[in-house]
Design an enzyme around this catalytic site. Structure first.
Site, PDB file in Angstrom:
ATOM      1  N   ASN A 156     -71.474  -2.172   0.518  1.00 15.49           N
ATOM      2  CA  ASN A 156     -70.241  -1.620   0.776  1.00 15.49           C
ATOM      3  C   ASN A 156     -70.477  -1.955   2.145  1.00 15.49           C
ATOM      4  OD1 ASN A 156     -68.240  -0.382   1.377  1.00 15.49           O
ATOM      5  ND2 ASN A 156     -68.958   2.106   1.234  1.00 15.49           N
ATOM      6  N   LYS A 179     -67.399  -1.117   4.076  1.00  8.39           N
ATOM      7  CA  LYS A 179     -66.513  -0.253   4.756  1.00  8.39           C
ATOM      8  C   LYS A 179     -65.960  -1.508   5.921  1.00  8.39           C
ATOM      9  CE  LYS A 179     -70.213   3.277   3.942  1.00  8.39           C
ATOM     10  NZ  LYS A 179     -70.616   4.717   4.278  1.00  8.39           N
ATOM     11  N   HIS A 182     -65.788   6.749  -4.006  1.00  8.08           N
ATOM     12  CA  HIS A 182     -66.294   7.607  -2.213  1.00  8.08           C
ATOM     13  C   HIS A 182     -66.391   8.685  -1.485  1.00  8.08           C
ATOM     14  CE1 HIS A 182     -68.714   6.129   1.240  1.00  8.08           C
ATOM     15  NE2 HIS A 182     -69.120   5.201   0.579  1.00  8.08           N
ATOM     16  N   GLU A 195     -66.243   9.127   1.293  1.00  4.41           N
ATOM     17  CA  GLU A 195     -65.601   9.273   2.731  1.00  4.41           C
ATOM     18  C   GLU A 195     -63.982   9.213   1.457  1.00  4.41           C
ATOM     19  OE1 GLU A 195     -68.733   6.717   4.392  1.00  4.41           O
ATOM     20  OE2 GLU A 195     -66.824   5.562   3.314  1.00  4.41           O
ATOM     21  N   GLU A 211     -73.937   9.416  -4.586  1.00  6.23           N
ATOM     22  CA  GLU A 211     -74.316   9.255  -3.578  1.00  6.23           C
ATOM     23  C   GLU A 211     -74.528  10.981  -3.014  1.00  6.23           C
ATOM     24  OE1 GLU A 211     -73.136   5.036  -1.348  1.00  6.23           O
ATOM     25  OE2 GLU A 211     -71.716   6.519  -2.033  1.00  6.23           O
ATOM     26  N   GLY A 267     -74.889   7.668   6.116  1.00  7.62           N
ATOM     27  CA  GLY A 267     -74.767   7.409   7.484  1.00  7.62           C
ATOM     28  C   GLY A 267     -75.713   8.064   8.159  1.00  7.62           C
ATOM     29  N   SER A 280     -77.976   6.078   2.434  1.00 15.94           N
ATOM     30  CA  SER A 280     -79.074   5.286   4.109  1.00 15.94           C
ATOM     31  C   SER A 280     -80.075   5.094   2.820  1.00 15.94           C
ATOM     32  CB  SER A 280     -79.541   6.908   4.509  1.00 15.94           C
ATOM     33  OG  SER A 280     -78.515   7.540   5.500  1.00 15.94           O
TER      34      SER A 280
END
Length: 304
Positions: free
Chosen positions: A57, A59, A143, A145, A215, A221, A261
């Site tokens: 990904n 991003k 996701h 985010e 996730e 991150g 991560s």
């Protein structure tokens, strides 16, 4: 290179507090061998040989120059013959066509989102039909985010409808689930994952082209990643949920991958867990160590 341990106060899935060991991210040296890889189209195998899946990904990152360099890296990753490992890269919308033209055909291309409806008067949106027209095979949906950034804040129901739209049109879906740190500390990890999956199960009956990506939001991150045992615990319960809620056959076949991560240092231990069928990789997918993550398929218990 040894891992530098960090600890966060956390809870088991039953809500009992303990200290969860996590790995702190450090640079990882990449072996200097020439790499290239093969992949396969969207498909599933039985539990004893679910094909390993690695998604990158990218991003909101990249330029034409950096993406060309990244495509060269991906095209050079080598897997042993007949490994069956699937590799999929998800660039930002403006670069989808460019990336599809650069990557060899064995590598899948995914969008990072799609519109909930078809073409029409929806300024700024990108429909599934447009993605298919570009040769895109996958889309990442749900996701964290997209779920939690205040300006976006997509609901479980919106993600479920997007998933149905994508699947009905022929796209494969990388469906992301996962809990916030507060939810984990309150012992709600499984409740959150089941709620997110349950919304999709209300509108989706055919899971053949779905890959579930667990996730934990607190690990995305941050340089923190759940121990292999902690990740396996959640993956096993998710698979059990599929067996009890959808069908044992779907539970047997569906790939459940880990994200948060993941890097070249921790991927082998994670890949060795029974119910971890691959990875959805963020920052490390933009670096040479992505090759090592793809190669971790050799540690998988479900490799073919």
């Amino acid at each position: 290179m040894q891992q530098s341990p960090m600890f966060v106060t956390n809870t088991t899935l039953l809500g009992n507090k303990h200290f969860l060991h996590i790995f702190h991210r450090k640079p990882f040296p990449v072996r200097g061998t020439k790499r290239c890889f093969n992949s396969t189209s969207v498909f599933f195998m039985s539990a004893s040989n679910r094909h390993f899946f690695v998604g990158g990904n990218w991003k909101c990152n990249g330029s034409k120059k950096s993406i060309r360099e990244l495509a060269d890296l991906v095209n050079g990753i080598q897997l042993e013959p007949n490994s069956g490992t699937q590799v999929v890269c998800a660039p930002p919308f403006p670069y989808l066509d460019f990336v599809r033209s650069l990557l060899k055909k064995e590598v899948g291309v995914a969008a990072q989102n799609c519109w909930i409806h078809g073409n029409g008067a929806y300024t700024g949106e990108v429909s599934v039909d447009m993605l298919l027209d570009l040769g895109v095979e996958w889309v990442i949906l749900g996701h964290s985010e997209r779920r939690h950034i205040p300006e976006l804040h997509e609901s479980d129901e919106t993600i479920a409808q997007k998933t149905k739209r994508a699947l009905d049109s022929g796209l494969g879906v990388i469906l992301c689930i996962g809990e916030l740190l507060q939810e984990r500390e309150e012992g709600k990890t499984l409740d959150v994952c089941k709620r997110q999956l349950g919304a999709v199960a209300k509108v989706v009956k055919d899971w053949e082209k779905v890959v579930v990506a667990y996730e934990p939001v607190w690990a995305i991150g941050t340089g923190k990643v759940a121990t292999p045992e902690q990740a396996q615990e959640v993956h096993a319960v998710v698979r059990k949920w599929f067996s009890e809620t959808v069908s044992p056959q779907v539970a047997d076949k569906i790939r459940i991958i880990y994200g948060g991560s993941v890097n070249g240092q921790n991927c082998n231990l994670l890949a060795g867990q029974k119910d971890i069928d691959g990875f959805l990789v963020g920052g490390a997918s933009l670096k040479p160590e992505f090759a090592n993550i793809v190669s971790s398929h050799s540690h998988s218990q479900t490799r073919v």
